[in-house]
Design a protein around this motif. Structure first.
Motif, PDB file in Angstrom:
ATOM      1  N   ILE A 269       0.832  -1.202   0.000  1.00 49.19           N
ATOM      2  CA  ILE A 269       0.000   0.000   0.000  1.00 49.19           C
ATOM      3  C   ILE A 269       0.873   1.261   0.000  1.00 49.19           C
ATOM      4  O   ILE A 269       0.553   2.257  -0.658  1.00 49.19           O
ATOM      5  N   LYS A 270       1.995   1.205   0.721  1.00 48.32           N
ATOM      6  CA  LYS A 270       2.913   2.348   0.744  1.00 48.32           C
ATOM      7  C   LYS A 270       3.705   2.481  -0.549  1.00 48.32           C
ATOM      8  O   LYS A 270       4.390   3.482  -0.765  1.00 48.32           O
ATOM      9  N   GLY A 271       3.647   1.459  -1.400  1.00 48.14           N
ATOM     10  CA  GLY A 271       4.424   1.486  -2.629  1.00 48.14           C
ATOM     11  C   GLY A 271       5.795   0.863  -2.494  1.00 48.14           C
ATOM     12  O   GLY A 271       6.572   0.868  -3.456  1.00 48.14           O
ATOM     13  N   ALA A 272       6.115   0.285  -1.329  1.00 46.06           N
ATOM     14  CA  ALA A 272       7.427  -0.328  -1.100  1.00 46.06           C
ATOM     15  C   ALA A 272       7.371  -1.801  -1.478  1.00 46.06           C
ATOM     16  O   ALA A 272       7.426  -2.697  -0.626  1.00 46.06           O
ATOM     17  N   VAL A 273       7.262  -2.058  -2.793  1.00 44.44           N
ATOM     18  CA  VAL A 273       7.118  -3.435  -3.265  1.00 44.44           C
ATOM     19  C   VAL A 273       8.399  -4.223  -3.034  1.00 44.44           C
ATOM     20  O   VAL A 273       8.374  -5.393  -2.641  1.00 44.44           O
TER      21      VAL A 273
END
Length: 361
Positions: A269-273
């Motif tokens: 969700i934070k974009g820290a894939v």
């Protein structure tokens, strides 16, 4: 001349004893879990009790008090942390709901980072949550009556478990203080009722409980600490709280995996894939190694219990009697396997060294 006991009197005495025991069990049934928990913890801390008594000979009261306080601290401190964080989260959720009703909820930045479906999610969000009217309508769909009823149920369960915990602590203190007398009485009772076979089974159950505590509780706490550190480095929100939940979850089958999935979702969700992939690989590898090597070795090593029976005991025990089944299940399986081995062995006594016939200290 001493009076003799006739067979009829003996049968009547056995029937009376069984009836009294059943009535006592019925009356005190609410406290049976507390007594079992106290017994499990008492078995687990026995090596510590012996070390403390070697340091302070004869100080049974002091030893029992210090160990009981330590056990209370181990349970209460994580609970205080969890409750504190939960209260903060509840306050934040309440503020968010009020703000959403007044101003709506703008499309979150993480929606654009979704690997699939970001356009559809963004469109739905804009229609149903971006305006105050839409947000209020979605919030109104929540069944507040059900939420209130669930809250009352949770409050009742908390009070009930607090009473059981308080009684467990009280029982634990007396079990540790009077361990020698209790152990001697149990040994005599088992010997009179079942002989050497009963003592061997008792020893097997004791070793299984102690191994389960080492393999489930201690390894679970270690995994929780390691996951908290991993979550902190990866940037997962609330790493301490999630690490605490991971430690508790590691004690329950598939519990740690559930907490890890929540942490991975928060990172995505934070974009820290990339961070999510790293956490998934490291956490999954650690969980696999612990669950398939260290945990079976600690639980089944002392009793030579095969891994499949350890797994059946843990999962079946939790399914049947809840968290207490983590310790009761493997103990029952250890006793069953010992009975079977002695039944089919050419020399049953050779399976257990003579020195272990008595209950362990």
């Amino acid at each position: 001349m001493p009076a003799t006991t006739t067979p009829a009197q003996l049968r009547a005495r056995v029937a009376l004893a069984a009836a009294v025991a059943l009535i006592a069990l019925w009356i005190g049934s609410a406290f049976v879990p507390a007594i079992l928990w106290a017994g499990v913890v008492g078995i687990a801390v026995e090596p510590l009790r012996l070390r403390m008594l070697r340091r302070w000979p004869g100080r049974h009261m002091l030893t029992a008090g210090l160990i009981t306080l330590a056990v209370v601290a181990v349970v209460v401190i994580p609970l205080v942390i969890a409750v504190t964080r939960a209260l903060v989260e509840v306050e934040g959720i309440t503020h968010w709901i009020n703000d959403a009703r007044a101003h709506g909820v703008p499309v979150a930045a993480w929606v654009a980072n979704l690997p699939v479906g970001s356009t559809q999610v963004s469109a739905w969000w804009t229609t149903h949550l971006s305006t105050p009217q839409g947000a209020a309508e979605q919030i109104a769909r929540l069944d507040m009556g059900t939420i209130i009823e669930k809250s009352k149920s949770v409050g009742h369960n908390i009070v009930e478990r607090a009473v059981v915990f308080a009684f467990t602590v009280l029982m634990l203190f007396f079990i540790i203080r009077d361990h020698d007398a209790i152990g001697a009485q149990l040994t005599r009772a088992i010997d009179r009722a079942f002989g050497d076979a009963g003592l061997r089974i008792g020893r097997q159950i004791t070793l299984s409980v102690r191994g389960t505590v080492d393999g489930v509780v201690l390894l679970g706490l270690a995994q929780g600490v390691a996951m908290a550190v991993l979550f902190a480095f990866a940037g997962v929100p609330h790493p301490i709280l999630l690490g605490l939940l991971a430690g508790v979850g590691a004690m329950v089958p598939f519990g740690l995996i559930t907490i890890m999935l929540i942490a991975l979702a928060l990172l995505v969700i934070k974009g820290a894939v990339v961070a999510a992939i790293i956490v998934g690989v490291i956490g999954g590898t650690m969980s696999f190694v612990v669950d398939h090597t260290a945990k079976p070795a600690l639980i089944g090593g002392a009793t030579k219990l095969p891994f499949v029976w350890v797994l059946i005991g843990i999962i079946g025990g939790v399914e049947t009697v809840g968290l207490l089944g983590l310790f009761v299940g493997p103990a029952v399986m250890a006793a069953l396997v010992l009975i079977w081995r002695e039944w089919v062995a050419d020399d049953p006594v050779a399976l257990t060294p003579p020195s272990s016939y008595s209950m362990p200290d």
